[in-house]
Design a protein around this motif. Structure first.
Motif, PDB file in Angstrom:
ATOM      1  N   SER A   1      -8.139   5.642   6.243  1.00 14.88           N
ATOM      2  CA  SER A   1      -9.104   5.648   5.140  1.00 14.88           C
ATOM      3  C   SER A   1     -10.516   5.932   5.638  1.00 14.88           C
ATOM      4  O   SER A   1     -11.480   5.792   4.920  1.00 14.88           O
ATOM      5  CB  SER A   1      -9.078   4.302   4.424  1.00 14.88           C
TER       6      SER A   1
ATOM      7  N   VAL B 130      -5.437   3.601  -0.364  1.00 12.53           N
ATOM      8  CA  VAL B 130      -5.589   2.865   0.899  1.00 12.53           C
ATOM      9  C   VAL B 130      -6.960   2.201   0.962  1.00 12.53           C
ATOM     10  O   VAL B 130      -7.093   1.021   1.306  1.00 12.53           O
ATOM     11  CB  VAL B 130      -5.378   3.810   2.105  1.00 12.53           C
TER      12      VAL B 130
ATOM     13  N   ILE C 100       0.848  -1.203   0.000  1.00  9.81           N
ATOM     14  CA  ILE C 100       0.000   0.000   0.000  1.00  9.81           C
ATOM     15  C   ILE C 100       0.880   1.248   0.000  1.00  9.81           C
ATOM     16  O   ILE C 100       0.642   2.204  -0.747  1.00  9.81           O
ATOM     17  CB  ILE C 100      -0.959   0.008   1.224  1.00  9.81           C
TER      18      ILE C 100
END
Lengths: 286, 365
Positions: B347, B337, B321
């Motif tokens: 997020s 994310v 990520i």
């Protein structure tokens, strides 16, 4: 108010010979459950069925008429029917569950509906509660002692047990009746603080007290219970009599006498326990 | 040892089923026992139910990024909740509880379900299909209409997948496990101060970070690629969102197959030996969780856990990520994310309301 809140009270006797042949008294529980199943009011029921051990009931989830009829008849030792409710809601995937139980088990169902902690998506599936009149209950060891030591018959030879007219009686290889007072010492201790004889919180409650052999006294207490019973009566499931037909000391007079006795006994037991400094659940007697 | 699946399923309230399954699978392999066929079918079905709820839930959490018409967003939310309800109900029936399923046991599933329950599951799967179709069409359309950069989140890290649906321990051992290493975040990240902020470990395959989840599974086992992604790069973050959409019908099909093949009269448990386990044999239980690969490994000695390690889906993915967030304006980082894992705190969508319920501020952090 005697007998708690109710809408109607009546004497009933099931007409179906398959039910009356196996039922304890009037066959109200078996007949109303079979009818509710046929009508789609319920899709299964928690019942006390026979186990491999003579007269030791086990909770079952019944989903057919045959299973309901097979579980008919009173067992005088406790069957923890509520313990099967999660199984009914999960592995059996039932959406409309009927619960048959003693007054204390109906309490458990109602409490679960009021605050369903640990009972996610279970309490909302209770579709019908059928309460059975209960004066007291025995532990299995106690029941066995009553039958084998007092009645002097092997428990496995017994085909039916009854409490009534001041007697505890067993039928089977040998018919024996003993005074009910001989059995008191084998009652479960918890029963002595219970004020409820007539399952005051059930949708429908029923039992033999107050009506002659082969009949049952039946209360409808909620709109759900009353509507179901009206439809069952209209469908011709039961012979019906008014309770007024049974004059004192039978009928409601007898039921009220026993109910008052149970409530008074509970009050006295609670007072005795409180005097000893023991904890008693607040509001347990009324 | 019975406590391990109970405890490890509490890692997460969204994916507890996959954790309990990975845990029991690893312990079963350590003990050398195999559940009965119908126990395996039921456990797989339970996991499919979880995915049929978890994938739509993920879509609910990314919805504000793409659905700009409030009415369309509301309609999608209703569809998603209907799908989730069906998925959760399947887990309720098969697992005993939708959140932390107690029926998932070492040796299989505690109890089989009734024939009527099986029919109900099959009926609910039929009901799921039209709702899913409508929702998938809607999502694919709004993804393509969005202004998300076409190459957002593109990376060249290896994709790790062991199975399209459940998890394949043999494949994991043959292809990944011998290349596996685990280092501290401090030694993984280029700047030590970044690694020092991280918790957990950095699991690597062949010394590099990997990506698990719907894009990895669909690419390896279902021919997913550029043809499915429209304007977006099949190696990017949007490809994960698209793969997730396209995976749901396959999960639905698998769930239907499993429910159909389940024999409700057969046993579902092989009782594990109470004092089993030599303390040497390492059992590996990789699970294809909705958002990545959960890997639980265990050794058991005389009925007790002698060694246990869990590498959960996001522990694997978080390294990728970070990489995938590079190269675009920072405002797009949160989209990356969210494509992987809406559980990661950064997020989260945030709203602030005053005492009268009036919206004061709204942000996606």
């Amino acid at each position: 108010m005697a007998f708690g809140k109710y809408k109607e009270v009546m004497a009933l006797k099931a007409k179906d010979a398959k039910v009356t042949g196996v039922a304890q008294d009037g066959g109200v529980v078996t007949s109303i459950l079979c009818y509710a199943l046929e009508q789609g009011v319920i899709d299964g029921a928690l019942l006390a069925a026979k186990s491999d051990t003579p007269w030791l009931p086990k909770p079952v989830v019944a989903t057919t008429k045959e299973e309901i009829i097979a579980a008919a008849g009173t067992k005088y030792t406790i069957s923890p029917n509520m313990s099967a409710i999660k199984s009914a809601a999960r592995e059996y995937a039932l959406d409309k569950i009927a619960i048959v139980g003693t007054p204390c088990q109906i309490y458990a169902a109602r409490k679960m509906q009021l605050y369903p902690f640990g009972a996610r998506h279970i309490a909302d599936k209770i579709a019908l509660t059928v309460g059975i009149f209960c004066t007291e209950n025995f532990s299995y060891a106690g029941l066995k002692t009553v039958i084998e030591d007092h009645c002097k018959v092997p428990i496995e030879s017994v085909t039916k047990m009854e409490i009534g007219k001041g007697k505890f009686s067993v039928k089977g290889a040998k018919d024996v009746a003993i005074p009910i007072k001989e059995t008191h010492k084998y009652e479960q201790d918890g029963c002595h603080v219970c004020s409820d004889l007539t399952a005051e919180f059930a949708d429908i409650s029923t039992g033999s007290i107050g009506t002659p052999d082969g009949w049952s006294t039946c209360f409808t207490r909620t709109t759900k219970g009353s509507d179901l019973m009206k439809k069952a009566l209209a469908a011709g499931l039961f012979e019906k009599k008014e309770m007024a037909e049974f004059a004192a000391p039978m009928g409601l007079a007898m039921l009220e006498k026993l109910e008052t006795g149970k409530k008074d006994k509970a009050k006295k037991t609670v007072a005795d326990r409180t005097a000893l400094g023991l904890f008693t659940t607040p509001g347990i007697v009324y | 040892m019975e406590f391990a699946p109970v405890a490890s399923s509490r890692f997460c309230g969204i994916c507890p089923i996959t954790h309990a399954s990975a845990s029991t699978d690893s312990i079963e392999r350590a003990l050398g026992i195999t559940p009965p066929k119908d126990g395996v079918v039921l456990k797989h079905l339970c996991n499919m139910g979880n995915k049929l709820h978890s994938h739509p839930l993920h879509q609910l959490l990314i919805l504000p990024d793409f659905a700009k018409d409030p009415n369309a967003a509301l309609a999608a939310t209703v569809r998603i909740q209907k799908m989730r309800k069906i998925g959760q109900n399947i887990v309720d029936i098969t697992g005993g509880e939708a959140i932390h399923a107690p029926n998932i046991r070492i040796g299989g599933m505690k109890t089989n379900i009734s024939e009527a329950a099986k029919r109900k599951i099959l009926e609910s799967l039929k009901a799921y299909e039209p709702i899913m179709k409508e929702n998938n069409e809607f999502l694919l359309k709004i993804f393509q209409a969005s202004d998300v950069p076409e190459k957002l989140g593109v990376h060249n890290n290896e994709l790790m997948a062991t199975d399209l649906h459940y998890g394949n321990a043999d494949l994991f051992e043959q292809e990944y496990f011998y290349r596996f290493s685990e280092v501290t975040p401090r030694s993984f990240y280029p700047k030590p101060e970044v690694g020092e902020e991280a918790c957990g470990t950095a699991p690597l395959i062949g010394g590099k970070a990997v990506e698990g989840g719907p894009k990895a599974r669909m690419t390896r086992f279902a021919g997913f690629g550029a043809k499915d992604c429209g304007k977006f790069d099949p190696k990017g973050a949007m490809a994960i969102n698209i793969a997730r959409v396209l995976e749901i019908p396959l999960t639905l099909q698998k769930a239907t197959e499993l429910a159909t093949q389940l024999d409700t009269t057969k046993p579902t448990m092989t009782k594990p030996p109470e004092a089993g386990g030599d303390g040497q044999r390492l059992g590996v239980g990789p699970q294809e969780a909705p958002r990545g690969v959960n890997v639980h490994v265990a050794k058991v000695k005389e009925g007790k856990i002698a060694y246990y390690n869990c590498l959960v889906a996001t522990t694997w993915n978080i390294l990728t990520i970070g990489k995938a967030c590079e190269g675009q304006h920072y405002k797009w980082a949160e989209h990356v994310v969210r494509a992987y894992d809406p559980c990661v705190s950064c997020s989260t969508h945030l709203i602030v309301v005053d005492e009268d319920g009036k919206l004061v501020a709204e942000d996606t952090i």
